[in-house]
Design an enzyme around this catalytic site. Sequence first.
Site, PDB file in Angstrom:
ATOM      1  N   LYS A  85      -2.165 -10.425 -10.143  1.00 11.92           N
ATOM      2  CA  LYS A  85      -1.829  -8.801 -10.632  1.00 11.92           C
ATOM      3  C   LYS A  85      -2.208  -8.688 -12.063  1.00 11.92           C
ATOM      4  CE  LYS A  85       1.880  -7.586  -7.665  1.00 11.92           C
ATOM      5  NZ  LYS A  85       1.302  -6.518  -6.787  1.00 11.92           N
ATOM      6  N   ARG A  90       3.978  -9.011   3.863  1.00  6.66           N
ATOM      7  CA  ARG A  90       3.788  -8.866   5.310  1.00  6.66           C
ATOM      8  C   ARG A  90       3.816  -9.987   5.796  1.00  6.66           C
ATOM      9  NH1 ARG A  90      -1.457  -5.375   4.500  1.00  6.66           N
ATOM     10  NH2 ARG A  90      -0.537  -4.861   2.586  1.00  6.66           N
TER      11      ARG A  90
HETATM   12  N1  BES Z   1       5.217  -5.983  -4.163  1.00  3.94           N
HETATM   13  C1  BES Z   1       3.917  -5.236  -3.923  1.00  3.94           C
HETATM   14  C2  BES Z   1       4.131  -3.575  -3.833  1.00  3.94           C
HETATM   15  C3  BES Z   1       4.800  -3.170  -4.819  1.00  3.94           C
HETATM   16  C4  BES Z   1       3.956  -2.353  -5.404  1.00  3.94           C
HETATM   17  C5  BES Z   1       6.012  -2.839  -4.967  1.00  3.94           C
HETATM   18  C6  BES Z   1       4.577  -1.403  -6.591  1.00  3.94           C
HETATM   19  C7  BES Z   1       6.701  -2.102  -5.996  1.00  3.94           C
HETATM   20  C8  BES Z   1       6.037  -1.391  -6.737  1.00  3.94           C
HETATM   21  C9  BES Z   1       3.058  -5.990  -2.794  1.00  3.94           C
HETATM   22  O1  BES Z   1       3.443  -7.233  -2.479  1.00  3.94           O
HETATM   23  C10 BES Z   1       1.455  -5.739  -3.148  1.00  3.94           C
HETATM   24  O2  BES Z   1       1.213  -6.267  -4.070  1.00  3.94           O
HETATM   25  N2  BES Z   1       1.025  -4.994  -2.272  1.00  3.94           N
HETATM   26  C11 BES Z   1      -0.714  -4.699  -2.528  1.00  3.94           C
HETATM   27  C12 BES Z   1      -1.156  -4.949  -1.268  1.00  3.94           C
HETATM   28  C13 BES Z   1      -2.612  -4.898  -1.070  1.00  3.94           C
HETATM   29  C14 BES Z   1      -3.050  -5.995  -2.042  1.00  3.94           C
HETATM   30  C15 BES Z   1      -3.185  -4.994   0.011  1.00  3.94           C
HETATM   31  C16 BES Z   1      -0.652  -3.455  -3.144  1.00  3.94           C
HETATM   32  O3  BES Z   1       0.393  -2.291  -2.586  1.00  3.94           O
HETATM   33  O4  BES Z   1      -1.454  -3.358  -3.938  1.00  3.94           O
HETATM   34 MN    MN Z   2       2.049  -8.254  -3.805  1.00  6.21          MN
END
Ligand code: BES
Ligand code: MN
Length: 514
Positions: free
Chosen positions: A288, A362
Amino acid sequence: MTALTISTSSAATLRADAVVIGVAKGDKGPVVTPGAEAVDKAFDGKLAAVLETLGASGGEGEVTKLHAPSGLKAPVVLAVGLGEAPAKGDGFGAETLRRAAGSAARALAGSKKGAFALPVGSAEDAAAVAEGALLGAYAFNAYRTSGGANSKAGGKKKDDKKAPLAEVTLLGGKPRDKAFKAAVERATALAAEVHRARDLINTPSNDLTPKSFAAATQAAAKEFGLKAEVMDEKALTKGGYGGLMGVGQGSANPPRLVRLAWTHPKAKKTVALVGKGITYDSGGISLKPAGHNETMKCDMSGAAAVFATVVAAARLGLQVNVTGWLALAENMPSGTATRPGDVLSMYGGKTVEVLNTDAEGRLVLADAITRACEEKPDTIVDVATLTGAMVLALGNRTFGIMANDEAYRTAIHEIADEVGEQSWPMPMPAELRKGMDSPVADIANMGERMGGGLVAGLFLKEFVADGITWAHLDIAGPAFHEGAPYGYTPKGGTGSSVRTLVRLIERTAAGDLA
Ligand code: BES
Ligand code: MN
Ligand code: ZN
């Protein structure tokens, strides 16, 4: 936690640091609400006029502090806004009372004792005031040193740095009434468990690791008569938990799977709750960027909610079996981390191509859901801070609900409404499944970008055994509150979904749910 007492005393004669009363928006300016009669009398019946002079309107969440007149024991009167006055004969509604009590409790941070003389017409109203006040009386000061919560300098601190209001006294209820007592006791247990979830979420990832989280469940199991079983990395490897191991293998803090069970000898139903417990989500090799990782200690909020709910079931002695599954891992990049393109063999044998290591939730949930289904629960609900897409869709205060059963999805939405948690039912469009087709594995962990929250739900659905009613709560929006506190919601971990899940298992115990 803040102590709760109930009293039949008059608001005028009770010893407290402040008396909390309600003020609503009337047709011709602010009106004082029922429960405040004795306080109004001490103001010669002019309390509404005094409030108006001070600029109070009675709007929701508005707080006005007044110096108390000589007829009151307490030195301060705190008027909290309740919004529009309801039609004659109607009450204010539980969530209005909860939020008002929460705002008042927050405004009283640093004080010892607040007496709440808000309009309570029923046991339910009293419970709402108790719940709101206790939830508003929260601070996470575990990591502050000089001038900590109880220092003498407390009085000069910002509200969220002071010690929370130490004691709440509830006025205007019927302490001898069974329903009243039960409602207030429930509110106390519930608030304690919401606070447990908040504390865990707020604890930084250098202290809350999969291992220390698992240890916390074992300690609570001892205290509340639950059964806790912890699988460590060896057991997970041996058991073939490729999702949990794949996500956790890049971290110096290896994963854990916790099974935390409350069982009641007369239970007729078993609910399985599965929580996403990523103690820190860096994104892994699909790292990230800065700006997206500062709050990712909150990525275990689902597991925290599940943990708190199982303990609440024990505290309330609910006649239902509740099995909590906490899928705990830390998602970090390193030389041992899963790479984009790697294929994981999940618990149960399905294979997953990991296209994006940041879609890790997931993966750990899939293992835990498959494992939970082996025990053939009547229903299974997973809770997760799963997707940014859900936050884009629903905002920061509303969680999304998906399910393989429309009636169950509707029931959860209604339950959330009832307890004052904002949620919305989301669809599971079948055509989004093909976006996750993989050229090498059974499925990929990513699909189309559009409808990303729904894609994630469709992924999880693949791991739910046939015939089991399942729902998925994506709490990525409301789990962690970055804005200014409001009502009973503090900055940081909120404890989102705990109150919905507790009501859900209560309703299951009562036999009015699947
Ligand atoms: N933990 C994050 C989702 C999240 C985002 C939680 C903002 C709380 C606040 C999750 O693991 C994630 O990174 N999801 C990605 C998925 C994508 C790579 C398909 C996302 O939502 O960008
Ligand atoms: Mn994530
Ligand atoms: Zn995550």
